[in-house]
Motif scaffolding. Structure first.
Motif: not given
Length: 391
Positions: A70-76, A112-113, A78-86
């Protein structure tokens, strides 16, 4: 925040599969609505519980996958930062971590862009820690996506770092080569376009008609008598793109090299091919049906085979898939083991390529079949790679 955490703990304790599925849907809904931090906290809690319970973690793995996807497919950003905290996997540091890094790199590149990836993953925004190997894989995934990596200073700089430390992926160019033209997204391509071939057509047939062997072709090539000269090192290079079919699944790989004192004409190759002592086409069976192929189609066949999963286990994903495909191409064209990719690419364009139908009993003919042949420059050397797998 504390109420969210309490609810997560309650829902993750002694959860059955149906409840896990429902929570998986909630993860998707929350991320879609922008609540990426909640998903990240949940992912971290899933990994903590898996470690505490010490079980095989199938339900935990399912939930972690849902968070990451879900996070990898959600552009932005904030999503990338959240993904890296998992955490990347339930059991950090092992083979599961390696697979997770490669898989996530592919998903992030597609979801992601490039601007956001460069800023978060390589500029490393405050509070974001990105694993080195993940960044190495992600860089090559961006190349495969067609991103002009050289235009981003942080990406270019990281590529130079990989070269300096002699990272395995550093041998791959940070741009698509002319030989990789089949990987470029066509203008006006649909949104779901991909260079990967469907599993059922990886090598089952070519876009060229079958090469019919005529009496005249046999007459012209009657004195051509290739002998097999396969050695272990060459076979290993030839089979790089499909090695995981054999090592992780039920795959068979036949990699063979032949030498002919008399040069073989490309026009007569089909007549010579049917006489080769090929593992995948026993003499008691009908000769293989052969098709001419372009170099870019052969590369797509090999890269697709490397990237996609075999019947069991995982594929190599884009970065290491590209590396494995070029190693197979190097073996097929007879490039030296230490040849640069650009040197191998030059030989690839000088080679005559063929695809054979997997029509013998050696092939399982389920969904994982591959058969390519190379007539090397000069016409005296031939290399053949065949592979098959089944569930």
């Amino acid at each position: 925040m504390h109420s969210d955490k309490a609810r997560r703990l309650e829902r993750l304790n002694n959860v059955d599969f149906s409840a896990t599925s429902a929570l998986g849907q909630e993860i998707q809904d929350r991320v879609s609505s922008g609540d990426v931090e909640w998903a990240a906290l949940l992912g971290a809690e899933v990994v903590r519980q898996a470690a505490a319970e010490g079980e095989d973690g199938s339900a935990h793995a399912f939930l972690l996958d849902r968070v990451q996807t879900a996070l990898a497919a959600s552009p932005g950003r904030r999503s990338l930062c959240a993904l890296m905290s998992v955490p990347f996997s339930l059991w950090p540091g092992g083979s599961e971590q390696v697979t997770a890094e490669r898989r996530l790199a592919q998903m992030v590149a597609l979801g992601h862009r490039a601007e956001d990836i460069a800023a978060v993953m390589y500029g490393e925004e405050p509070g974001t820690a990105v694993p080195h190997e993940f960044k190495a894989c992600l860089l090559q995934e961006l190349v495969l996506k067609g991103v002009p990596v050289a235009e981003y200073p942080v990406l270019r700089s990281f590529g130079e770092t990989l070269v300096n430390e002699e990272h395995p992926l550093a041998v791959l160019p940070l741009h698509l080569l002319p030989t990789e033209r089949g990987l470029r997204r066509p203008p006006h391509a649909p949104r779901d376009w991909t260079w990967a071939l469907p599993p059922s057509t990886v090598a089952k047939h070519s876009d060229q008609p079958e090469l019919r062997v005529s009496p005249e072709m046999r007459r012209r090539s009657v004195e051509v008598d290739p002998v097999e000269i396969t050695v272990a090192e060459v076979a290993e290079a030839l089979g790089a793109a499909v090695r995981h079919w054999r090592e992780r699944s039920n795959g068979l790989v036949a990699a063979q090299e032949f030498w002919s004192p008399a040069p073989v004409s490309p026009d007569d190759f089909a007549a010579v091919f049917e006489r080769l002592p090929l593992t995948a086409w026993p003499k008691e069976e009908a000769p293989a049906r052969l098709h001419a192929a372009s170099s870019d189609r052969v590369l797509r066949v090999l890269l697709t085979a490397a990237v996609r999963s075999p019947a069991y286990g995982t594929g190599l994903y884009g970065a290491y898939g590209r590396l494995a495909a070029w190693r197979s191409l190097g073996g097929l064209v007879g490039a030296p083991a230490d040849a640069l990719i650009n040197q191998t690419a030059a030989l690839v364009e000088q080679t005559h390529w063929f695809i054979a139908d997997p029509s013998s009993d050696w092939f399982y003919q389920v969904a994982w079949d591959l058969a390519v042949a190379a007539l090397r420059p000069g016409g005296q050397a031939i290399a053949v790679l065949a592979a098959t797998d089944t569930d």
